[in-house]
Design a protein around this motif. Structure first.
Motif, short mmCIF file in Angstrom:
data_model
loop_
_atom_site.label_atom_id
_atom_site.label_comp_id
_atom_site.label_asym_id
_atom_site.label_seq_id
_atom_site.Cartn_x
_atom_site.Cartn_y
_atom_site.Cartn_z
N THR A 146 42.10 23.96 3.48
CA THR A 146 42.94 24.04 3.82
C THR A 146 43.68 24.26 4.83
OG1 THR A 146 43.14 22.51 1.34
CG2 THR A 146 45.09 23.35 2.26
N ALA A 147 42.76 25.30 4.91
CA ALA A 147 43.74 26.95 5.95
C ALA A 147 43.84 26.79 7.01
CB ALA A 147 43.14 27.84 5.13
N VAL A 148 43.02 25.65 7.79
CA VAL A 148 42.64 25.64 9.15
C VAL A 148 43.87 24.86 10.02
CG1 VAL A 148 40.98 23.81 10.76
CG2 VAL A 148 39.82 25.08 7.61
N GLY A 149 44.43 24.10 9.13
CA GLY A 149 45.72 23.23 9.57
C GLY A 149 46.25 23.91 9.62
N PRO A 150 47.11 24.72 8.82
CA PRO A 150 48.32 26.67 9.29
C PRO A 150 47.89 27.04 10.29
CG PRO A 150 48.00 25.39 6.32
CD PRO A 150 46.85 25.30 7.97
N LEU A 151 46.37 27.80 10.06
CA LEU A 151 46.07 28.15 11.01
C LEU A 151 45.85 28.19 12.50
CD1 LEU A 151 43.08 30.56 9.27
CD2 LEU A 151 45.29 31.45 10.12
N SER A 152 45.82 26.61 12.61
CA SER A 152 46.43 26.46 13.84
C SER A 152 47.01 26.32 14.29
CB SER A 152 45.85 24.65 13.56
OG SER A 152 47.04 24.17 13.20
N LEU A 160 38.54 34.85 14.95
CA LEU A 160 39.34 34.56 13.79
C LEU A 160 37.88 34.15 12.95
CD1 LEU A 160 40.85 32.57 11.95
CD2 LEU A 160 39.76 31.13 12.99
N ASP A 161 37.90 34.82 11.91
CA ASP A 161 36.10 34.82 10.95
C ASP A 161 37.35 34.10 9.72
OD1 ASP A 161 34.25 35.93 9.62
OD2 ASP A 161 33.30 36.96 11.33
N ILE A 162 36.56 33.39 9.33
CA ILE A 162 36.33 32.97 8.12
C ILE A 162 35.79 32.18 7.18
CG2 ILE A 162 39.02 32.53 8.01
CD1 ILE A 162 38.35 29.74 8.78
N ARG A 163 34.01 33.41 7.49
CA ARG A 163 32.62 32.46 7.29
C ARG A 163 32.48 32.50 5.93
NH1 ARG A 163 29.99 38.15 9.29
NH2 ARG A 163 31.14 37.66 10.95
N GLU A 180 45.64 24.92 18.67
CA GLU A 180 46.55 25.50 20.13
C GLU A 180 46.04 26.53 20.65
OE1 GLU A 180 50.38 24.93 19.51
OE2 GLU A 180 51.05 23.35 17.99
N ALA A 181 45.55 27.32 19.54
CA ALA A 181 45.13 28.46 20.49
C ALA A 181 43.47 28.76 20.65
CB ALA A 181 45.11 29.51 19.31
N ALA A 182 42.61 27.25 20.11
CA ALA A 182 40.49 27.15 20.31
C ALA A 182 41.09 27.81 22.49
CB ALA A 182 40.59 25.51 20.56
N PRO A 183 41.53 27.61 23.43
CA PRO A 183 41.72 27.92 24.75
C PRO A 183 40.94 29.64 24.87
CG PRO A 183 42.62 26.17 24.61
CD PRO A 183 42.49 26.36 23.02
N GLN A 184 42.14 30.21 24.28
CA GLN A 184 42.14 31.48 24.63
C GLN A 184 40.94 32.23 22.54
OE1 GLN A 184 45.93 31.58 24.12
NE2 GLN A 184 46.03 32.33 22.23
N LEU A 185 40.80 31.22 22.25
CA LEU A 185 39.18 32.37 21.32
C LEU A 185 38.39 32.44 21.30
CD1 LEU A 185 39.51 30.00 17.71
CD2 LEU A 185 39.92 31.85 17.66
N THR A 186 38.05 34.18 21.65
CA THR A 186 36.59 35.39 21.26
C THR A 186 35.89 34.48 20.51
OG1 THR A 186 37.92 36.93 22.11
CG2 THR A 186 38.51 35.96 23.53
N HIS A 187 36.48 35.05 19.19
CA HIS A 187 35.31 35.36 18.39
C HIS A 187 35.35 34.11 17.10
CE1 HIS A 187 32.62 37.14 15.48
NE2 HIS A 187 33.51 36.66 14.75
N LEU A 188 34.70 33.30 16.60
CA LEU A 188 33.97 32.58 15.79
C LEU A 188 33.97 32.88 14.06
CD1 LEU A 188 36.64 29.81 14.50
CD2 LEU A 188 35.06 28.69 15.62
#
Length: 288
Positions: A146-152, A160-163, A180-188
């Motif tokens: 459920t948190a993924v949508g708002p974080l997007s 982003l670390d929600i491991r 929308e921020a996917a192209p600039q994520l460096t750590h997940l």
């Protein structure tokens, strides 16, 4: 005029000494005490009232901070942009909401030992802190897809670390890939379970073209099965070979008992021979 205070190796600093120091330095903007374990809410209250221009606060080892401490920071330090509270297990949604309400310019927030944080407060954080670049909630076990949508909608998010979130199914992994921020994520850092396919993970890595570090947590505790290292190696090799990811770390939760009626899908994570050895029914799903 002193604006920076960094005491890296001070682990026994008392609240009385700290309070006297910060009261004499009202121009402080940057305070870093990453090894100090003794400071709590009273120290944060004195710091926030004495240094209203605070922008950067690192109390990574302060295990005594609670919601009251965050409320003090939120009330008096509206310019705060960086807050690290990596060892604060008493923080809850109430404290996070207070912080976000008072510090809307927050760009960096870590609370890696706060398992009580849930989806609503994460959604509120994503809504209010539009400049968020770094979010780490590595122990937040009550976060779900459920948190993924708002974080997007955090357009500037790079880390982003929600491991420890409840394992993300293919639908949630797909949503992450469409950030929308996917192209600039460096750590997940994310979790996966029985319903997560290697193809979805690969799509996620390709969508995050700048992603260099990926942490995957096996929520179902698939260890220590014979041959487990084989599928881990297969996942790592596939993601590194077919995307720009340099580091893939696969960790496991403490092993849970797998009942006979449970099943594991053959999606590149576990093969049929291994499933038969452990007595788990296998649902065969062909890769698309």
């Amino acid at each position: 005029r002193i604006e920076h205070l960094h005491l890296g190796e001070v682990d026994q600093l008392t609240s009385d000494v700290f309070e006297r120091v910060v009261c004499s330095l009202p121009s402080l903007r940057h305070v870093a005490l990453p090894q100090c374990t003794t400071l709590g809410d009273r120290a944060l209250s004195v710091l926030s009232t004495s240094c209203p221009h605070l922008e950067h606060l690192d109390l990574s080892s302060a295990a005594c901070v609670t919601n009251d401490g965050l409320s003090s920071i939120a009330l008096h330090c509206p310019q705060l942009r960086h807050l690290a509270l990596d060892d604060s297990p008493f923080l809850t949604d109430q404290g996070l909401v207070s912080l976000v309400t008072g510090c809307p310019h927050l760009a960096f927030f870590t609370a890696d030992a706060s398992p009580s944080i849930t989806d609503p407060s994460v959604a509120f954080l994503a809504q209010k802190c539009t400049k968020l670049q770094h979010l780490s909630l590595a122990s937040a076990t009550q976060i779900s897809k459920t948190a993924v949508g708002p974080l997007s909608r955090c357009h500037h998010l790079e880390y982003l670390d929600i491991r420890s979130a409840l394992y993300l199914c293919d639908e949630a992994i797909e949503a992450l890939a469409n950030f929308e921020a996917a192209p600039q994520l460096t750590h997940l850092g994310v979790s996966f379970g029985y319903g997560t396919s290697l193809q979805r993970l690969l799509k996620l890595c390709r969508s995050c073209s700048r992603l260099r570090s990926l942490v995957l947590i096996d929520q179902h505790g698939l260890r220590p099965w014979p041959g487990q290292s084989h599928w881990k190696r297969r996942v790592r090799d596939t993601l590194r070979a077919k995307s720009n990811v340099c580091t893939v770390c696969i960790e496991s939760k403490p092993a849970w008992k797998v009942d006979a009626h449970d099943f594991v899908s053959d999606l590149g994570l576990v093969d049929a021979s291994l499933a038969s050895k452990i007595g788990v029914k296998l649902r065969t799903l062909k890769n698309s």
